[in-house]
Every structure is written in C-alpha cells, then in structure tokens.
Scaffold this active site. Structure first.
Site, mmCIF file in Angstrom:
data_model
loop_
_atom_site.group_PDB
_atom_site.id
_atom_site.type_symbol
_atom_site.label_atom_id
_atom_site.label_comp_id
_atom_site.label_asym_id
_atom_site.label_seq_id
_atom_site.Cartn_x
_atom_site.Cartn_y
_atom_site.Cartn_z
ATOM 1 N N ASP A 48 7.419 5.164 -1.889
ATOM 2 C CA ASP A 48 6.824 5.371 -0.567
ATOM 3 C C ASP A 48 6.659 4.013 0.093
ATOM 4 O OD1 ASP A 48 6.630 8.035 -1.234
ATOM 5 O OD2 ASP A 48 4.478 8.177 -0.958
ATOM 6 N N HIS A 62 19.167 0.526 9.556
ATOM 7 C CA HIS A 62 19.322 0.136 8.158
ATOM 8 C C HIS A 62 19.821 1.291 7.290
ATOM 9 C CE1 HIS A 62 15.706 -2.662 9.158
ATOM 10 N NE2 HIS A 62 16.837 -3.192 9.568
ATOM 11 N N LYS A 72 15.539 9.649 3.209
ATOM 12 C CA LYS A 72 14.195 9.279 3.653
ATOM 13 C C LYS A 72 13.531 10.461 4.357
ATOM 14 C CE LYS A 72 15.554 4.511 4.618
ATOM 15 N NZ LYS A 72 15.746 3.501 5.661
ATOM 16 N N TYR A 132 7.292 6.398 5.057
ATOM 17 C CA TYR A 132 8.480 7.108 4.616
ATOM 18 C C TYR A 132 8.605 7.140 3.110
ATOM 19 C CZ TYR A 132 10.526 2.363 5.262
ATOM 20 O OH TYR A 132 10.783 1.016 5.270
ATOM 21 N N ASP A 168 17.922 -8.185 11.760
ATOM 22 C CA ASP A 168 18.445 -7.207 12.710
ATOM 23 C C ASP A 168 19.213 -7.865 13.850
ATOM 24 O OD1 ASP A 168 17.520 -5.137 11.166
ATOM 25 O OD2 ASP A 168 15.681 -4.855 12.320
#
Length: 181
Positions: A48, A62, A72, A132, A168
């Site tokens: 988690d 991602h 997920k 998530y 990113d």
C-alpha cells in the site's frame, strides 16, 4: 459496492456503499471475493502506498515493466485528483488510448488499473491524500514512464502549469516508446 466497467478493457470504477450517520461514516473499501466475482481479476495486493500533495502536483505517467508489473487500486482519502490510465498493451485494440476520472475524498470512488497501463494523476486541491494498493512490490529497475504532456496521448489535463518531479520532466514520448507489455 458497485462495479462499473471502464472505457478500456481491464479498467474498473468501484463505488463503495457508504453508511453515514451523526458519528461519521463507514465503508468497505476492498473485499477480495466481491472484487474477483465482479471484475474477473484475482488480485493479491502486497503493498500500500500513500502520497500527500499540494494543488497542481502531477505524478506520472508511471508503470513497472514485467515481471514486476503492478495492478493498482487507487482512491483519494481527502482532496481531489484527475486520475488517468493509459493503455500500453501493444496488442490491445485501445493501445495508446486513455481514461480519465475525477476521484475525491467526498465521492470515495476507486479506480482499478491492471498491469499494462501507465498511470498518473493531477491534484485538484491542496492537501490531497492519495492511496493505492499494488499487486507487486516497488522495483526501481523496472520503472518506466511516459511524458504526461505528450500530444499523441491527447490527455486533457486542463489549463495548468503543474509541479512535477525531475524524473517526470525526463519521461519519454509515446512515439518513441516500445511497450514491454
């Protein structure tokens, strides 16, 4: 719980039943037998994760490459996000397509994203708490990413100047991407 098929094969939107009264609320956020019966996915969540972000933070897009690919189950505990899943399964009829959904602490909606999708989100409110569950452990050597602003993907993030990580900023284009899925 109400299970709704997503726009792309494998994606699921899950709306939990929320029982509220003067004390607050209670909800079942995950139940493996119901999940498998409704979605056909037998999942084993092993990790988690949780992030706290200011408004305008964009994380993604991602994924983890096989054999460490992750499914997920994502949700917002407080605040709001625009959540996006991009199909990167090269043999899929929806390869390169995406689905966006707004997840909030108020609507408590969840989004299941199976392996074979890139995932990202943009926070729409300050102090957004995002959670998530993952079907595989974090494996840094298996990380991959796509440029969130890639015109070939056509994702409508809105009129923003997002806060993004250096990782990113360096993500590759979809046109030069070779899918491992």
């Amino acid at each position: 719980m109400k299970f709704i098929k997503g726009d792309l094969e494998g994606l699921w939107i899950i709306e939990p039943k929320v029982f509220g009264d003067h004390r607050g609320y209670f909800m079942e956020s995950f139940q493996s037998e119901k999940f498998e019966a409704e979605t056909g996915h037998k999942v084993n969540f092993v990790q988690d994760n949780e992030s706290l972000s200011a408004k305008g933070v964009l994380r993604g897009l991602h994924f983890q490459k096989p054999p460490h690919a992750q499914g997920k189950l994502v949700r917002v505990i407080s605040g709001a996000v625009l959540d996006v899943a991009v199909d990167i399964r090269k043999d899929s009829p929806t390869y390169g397509k995406h689905q966006s959904i707004v997840l909030t602490g108020e609507n408590k909606t969840q989004f299941y994203i199976p392996p074979g999708f890139a995932h990202g989100f943009l926070t729409l409110e300050d102090n957004t708490l995002f959670s998530y569950k993952c079907t595989d452990f974090y494996h840094p050597e298996s990380e991959g990413s796509l440029a969130w602003f890639d015109q070939d993907l056509g994702i409508e993030w809105g009129d923003i100047a997002p806060v993004i990580s250096d990782k990113d900023k360096d993500a590759g284009s979809f046109a030069s991407f070779t899918s491992p899925f």
